[in-house]
Design a protein around this motif. Sequence first.
Motif, PDB file in Angstrom:
ATOM      1  N   SER A 422       0.996  -1.259  -0.091  1.00 59.28           N
ATOM      2  CA  SER A 422      -0.054  -0.149   0.020  1.00 59.28           C
ATOM      3  C   SER A 422       0.933   1.353  -0.015  1.00 59.28           C
ATOM      4  O   SER A 422       1.668   1.256   0.521  1.00 59.28           O
ATOM      5  N   PRO A 423       0.406   2.307  -0.670  1.00 64.15           N
ATOM      6  CA  PRO A 423       1.277   3.474  -0.740  1.00 64.15           C
ATOM      7  C   PRO A 423       1.289   4.294   0.745  1.00 64.15           C
ATOM      8  O   PRO A 423       1.908   5.213   0.959  1.00 64.15           O
ATOM      9  N   LEU A 424       0.367   3.711   1.633  1.00 63.20           N
ATOM     10  CA  LEU A 424       0.299   4.334   2.794  1.00 63.20           C
ATOM     11  C   LEU A 424       1.340   3.505   4.275  1.00 63.20           C
ATOM     12  O   LEU A 424       1.220   3.677   5.131  1.00 63.20           O
ATOM     13  N   VAL A 425       1.990   2.615   3.366  1.00 64.87           N
ATOM     14  CA  VAL A 425       2.874   1.811   4.238  1.00 64.87           C
ATOM     15  C   VAL A 425       4.354   2.257   4.125  1.00 64.87           C
ATOM     16  O   VAL A 425       4.979   2.173   2.955  1.00 64.87           O
ATOM     17  N   PRO A 426       5.061   2.719   5.120  1.00 66.65           N
ATOM     18  CA  PRO A 426       6.401   3.308   4.935  1.00 66.65           C
ATOM     19  C   PRO A 426       7.554   2.559   4.369  1.00 66.65           C
ATOM     20  O   PRO A 426       8.147   2.863   3.622  1.00 66.65           O
ATOM     21  N   ALA A 427       7.393   1.304   4.849  1.00 71.49           N
ATOM     22  CA  ALA A 427       8.330   0.315   4.624  1.00 71.49           C
ATOM     23  C   ALA A 427       8.439  -0.035   3.221  1.00 71.49           C
ATOM     24  O   ALA A 427       9.460  -0.367   2.621  1.00 71.49           O
ATOM     25  N   VAL A 428       7.241   0.118   2.357  1.00 71.01           N
ATOM     26  CA  VAL A 428       7.212  -0.146   0.943  1.00 71.01           C
ATOM     27  C   VAL A 428       8.147   0.759   0.119  1.00 71.01           C
ATOM     28  O   VAL A 428       8.954   0.452  -0.975  1.00 71.01           O
ATOM     29  N   TYR A 429       8.169   1.948   0.799  1.00 73.57           N
ATOM     30  CA  TYR A 429       9.364   2.953   0.016  1.00 73.57           C
ATOM     31  C   TYR A 429      10.791   2.506   0.460  1.00 73.57           C
ATOM     32  O   TYR A 429      11.605   2.919  -0.633  1.00 73.57           O
ATOM     33  N   VAL A 430      10.991   1.851   1.395  1.00 73.83           N
ATOM     34  CA  VAL A 430      12.422   1.297   1.530  1.00 73.83           C
ATOM     35  C   VAL A 430      12.652   0.467   0.456  1.00 73.83           C
ATOM     36  O   VAL A 430      13.752   0.296  -0.043  1.00 73.83           O
ATOM     37  N   LEU A 431      11.610  -0.587   0.485  1.00 69.66           N
ATOM     38  CA  LEU A 431      11.817  -1.722  -0.667  1.00 69.66           C
ATOM     39  C   LEU A 431      12.045  -1.101  -2.143  1.00 69.66           C
ATOM     40  O   LEU A 431      13.052  -1.323  -2.948  1.00 69.66           O
ATOM     41  N   VAL A 432      11.276  -0.185  -2.471  1.00 68.19           N
ATOM     42  CA  VAL A 432      11.300   0.541  -3.963  1.00 68.19           C
ATOM     43  C   VAL A 432      12.629   1.341  -4.069  1.00 68.19           C
ATOM     44  O   VAL A 432      13.079   1.250  -4.986  1.00 68.19           O
ATOM     45  N   GLY A 433      12.798   2.197  -2.939  1.00 64.42           N
ATOM     46  CA  GLY A 433      14.036   3.006  -2.897  1.00 64.42           C
ATOM     47  C   GLY A 433      15.284   2.438  -3.131  1.00 64.42           C
ATOM     48  O   GLY A 433      15.960   2.504  -3.897  1.00 64.42           O
ATOM     49  N   MET A 434      15.429   1.473  -2.208  1.00 64.84           N
ATOM     50  CA  MET A 434      16.866   0.389  -2.355  1.00 64.84           C
ATOM     51  C   MET A 434      16.839  -0.336  -3.567  1.00 64.84           C
ATOM     52  O   MET A 434      17.918  -0.488  -3.950  1.00 64.84           O
ATOM     53  N   ALA A 435      15.718  -0.791  -4.070  1.00 60.35           N
ATOM     54  CA  ALA A 435      15.759  -1.606  -5.338  1.00 60.35           C
ATOM     55  C   ALA A 435      15.754  -0.738  -6.654  1.00 60.35           C
ATOM     56  O   ALA A 435      16.018  -1.237  -7.680  1.00 60.35           O
ATOM     57  N   ARG A 436      15.618   0.524  -6.504  1.00 58.22           N
ATOM     58  CA  ARG A 436      15.589   1.454  -7.515  1.00 58.22           C
ATOM     59  C   ARG A 436      14.506   1.014  -8.555  1.00 58.22           C
ATOM     60  O   ARG A 436      14.806   1.086  -9.889  1.00 58.22           O
ATOM     61  N   VAL A 437      13.281   0.699  -8.154  1.00 53.52           N
ATOM     62  CA  VAL A 437      12.112   0.679  -8.807  1.00 53.52           C
ATOM     63  C   VAL A 437      11.048   1.499  -8.522  1.00 53.52           C
ATOM     64  O   VAL A 437      10.723   1.951  -7.622  1.00 53.52           O
ATOM     65  N   GLU A 438      10.394   1.947  -9.663  1.00 52.47           N
ATOM     66  CA  GLU A 438       9.503   2.889  -9.710  1.00 52.47           C
ATOM     67  C   GLU A 438       8.277   2.465  -8.752  1.00 52.47           C
ATOM     68  O   GLU A 438       7.843   1.154  -9.088  1.00 52.47           O
ATOM     69  N   PHE A 439       7.522   3.242  -7.871  1.00 53.17           N
ATOM     70  CA  PHE A 439       6.539   2.554  -7.002  1.00 53.17           C
ATOM     71  C   PHE A 439       5.356   2.038  -7.901  1.00 53.17           C
ATOM     72  O   PHE A 439       4.700   1.019  -7.768  1.00 53.17           O
ATOM     73  N   GLY A 440       5.225   3.034  -9.198  1.00 49.59           N
ATOM     74  CA  GLY A 440       4.079   2.431 -10.091  1.00 49.59           C
ATOM     75  C   GLY A 440       4.419   1.294 -10.715  1.00 49.59           C
ATOM     76  O   GLY A 440       3.327   0.426 -10.665  1.00 49.59           O
ATOM     77  N   ASP A 441       5.562   1.095 -11.023  1.00 49.05           N
ATOM     78  CA  ASP A 441       5.727  -0.473 -11.652  1.00 49.05           C
ATOM     79  C   ASP A 441       5.634  -1.202 -10.662  1.00 49.05           C
ATOM     80  O   ASP A 441       5.120  -2.582 -11.135  1.00 49.05           O
ATOM     81  N   HIS A 442       5.943  -1.078  -9.270  1.00 50.53           N
ATOM     82  CA  HIS A 442       5.934  -2.240  -8.297  1.00 50.53           C
ATOM     83  C   HIS A 442       4.378  -2.713  -8.072  1.00 50.53           C
ATOM     84  O   HIS A 442       4.106  -3.615  -8.018  1.00 50.53           O
ATOM     85  N   THR A 443       3.562  -1.532  -8.107  1.00 46.42           N
ATOM     86  CA  THR A 443       2.270  -1.507  -7.677  1.00 46.42           C
ATOM     87  C   THR A 443       1.450  -2.454  -8.998  1.00 46.42           C
ATOM     88  O   THR A 443       0.709  -3.303  -8.728  1.00 46.42           O
ATOM     89  N   ARG A 444       1.954  -1.983 -10.174  1.00 51.39           N
ATOM     90  CA  ARG A 444       1.267  -2.846 -11.389  1.00 51.39           C
ATOM     91  C   ARG A 444       1.493  -4.180 -11.354  1.00 51.39           C
ATOM     92  O   ARG A 444       0.704  -4.946 -11.691  1.00 51.39           O
ATOM     93  N   PHE A 445       2.747  -4.602 -10.940  1.00 55.33           N
ATOM     94  CA  PHE A 445       3.202  -5.926 -11.022  1.00 55.33           C
ATOM     95  C   PHE A 445       2.619  -6.574  -9.619  1.00 55.33           C
ATOM     96  O   PHE A 445       2.208  -8.054  -9.878  1.00 55.33           O
TER      97      PHE A 445
END
Length: 467
Positions: A422-445
């Motif tokens: 969820s975009p409201l979960v702070p930890a997911v931004y750690v995940l996509v940030g360190m993996a250098r993945v766009e949040f939108g790409d992660h969400t779609r997948f």
Amino acid sequence: MLTILGFAMIATFLVLIMTKKMSPIAALVLIPALFCVAVGKGAHLGDYVIDGVSSLAPTAAMLMFAIVYFGVMIDVGLFDPVVRGILRFCKADPMRVVVGTAVLAAIVSLDGDGSTTFMITVSAMYPLYKRLGMSLVVMTGVAAMANGVMNTVPWGGPTARAATALKLDAADIFVPMIPALLVGLLGVFGLAYVLGLRERRRLGALRIDDEESVGTKEAVLVGAGAAAGPAGLRKRPVGGGTDHVDGGDDDEDLLKGLDPDRPTLRPRLYWFNALLTGVLLTAMILELLPIPVLFLLGAALALSVNYPRLPDQKARIAAHADNVLNVSGMVFAAAVFTGVLQGTGMVDHMAGWLVDTVPEGLGPHMALVTGVLSLPLTYFMSNDGFYFGVLPVLAEAGAAHGVSPLEMARASLVGQPLHMSSPLVPAVYVLVGMARVEFGDHTRFVVKWAALTCLLILAAGILFGTI
């Protein structure tokens, strides 16, 4: 009207970030601000934002110092044995790499903290994904789903919230759910296997010369994918027609997290760091101190003992400053979104509308209804909002039809694999940030696979009679 505007605000946010029309930080700030004005409460925007920031400030502080602490633990080599074991299992086979990602994320998730899980998993697996040219959204998706299933441990948050909201014992909620959660975890492993096979077909068969070369630049490319090689990698001929993979200059940065000779290692302090981490996690589980305070103390102690020289401490803090800034910035941006949702009353109207739409005939099946509703509600709401605001209402409706609070509480855990993205979960931004993945790409997948995992857990819970 607030119900419609609430759903419209969320839909607008998701569309903009998934189509990459706006960055997540900009969308988290500007979209709720516009909708706050649209509902006629623009004058209160400042109050809503301050309330949101105040509620998320402890989370932001926890993430900041958790990133520093676990970043230092990765630097000093605490997790190297686990990483080496996983990488030996992977052997540069894309299928094994994806399955290894799921296994590593599930194991580390036992500490109950999503940000910790994602930092360790990405630090270990990111170099290998880049090295082999594998899809990074596969890594983030599998890690998020494995963590979502394991997030239901009593010290992870959702189970404790459900127990508190309904005045139940957390063990009575969690223990009977273990078989269903294991089915969900096996489902994640099975999905990782399928996704890994898909990556293997795309890239061809890959392997590493020997176990000692894991985490170095000496990899061998063989099989169907050898003709072209993974994306972003160059091959240079060696002897006998075999091609060594050469990732270019950028590989030094990509592989430093696995470099067995990196200067930040502190092998003589290994058991001190292991003991410190064990004490820290135990204190978290026992709630001896607030988690932000524990990580603050842990980070200060880890830096002081492992790097007694001030320049070394500054270098370690600087090395992790990028992740700290990205994640804390995203958390405070999310505070605008959650502050407006809650302050304007949108979230209450949305939850009330969803509860009211449940047909009267489904009353005896309120546990099933709660399980299904937990998917969208925990995705669009914080865990606090769902478990303390919505679950008691659903439980009361269920009690009127003879459904026990325990069944309702167990069903409320079903949506966690989806909630963790969820975009409201702070930890997911750690995940996509360190993996250098766009949040939108992660969400779609991830959304479709995470929803399927949730439904698998729900079906298993019904089959085992715990829901």
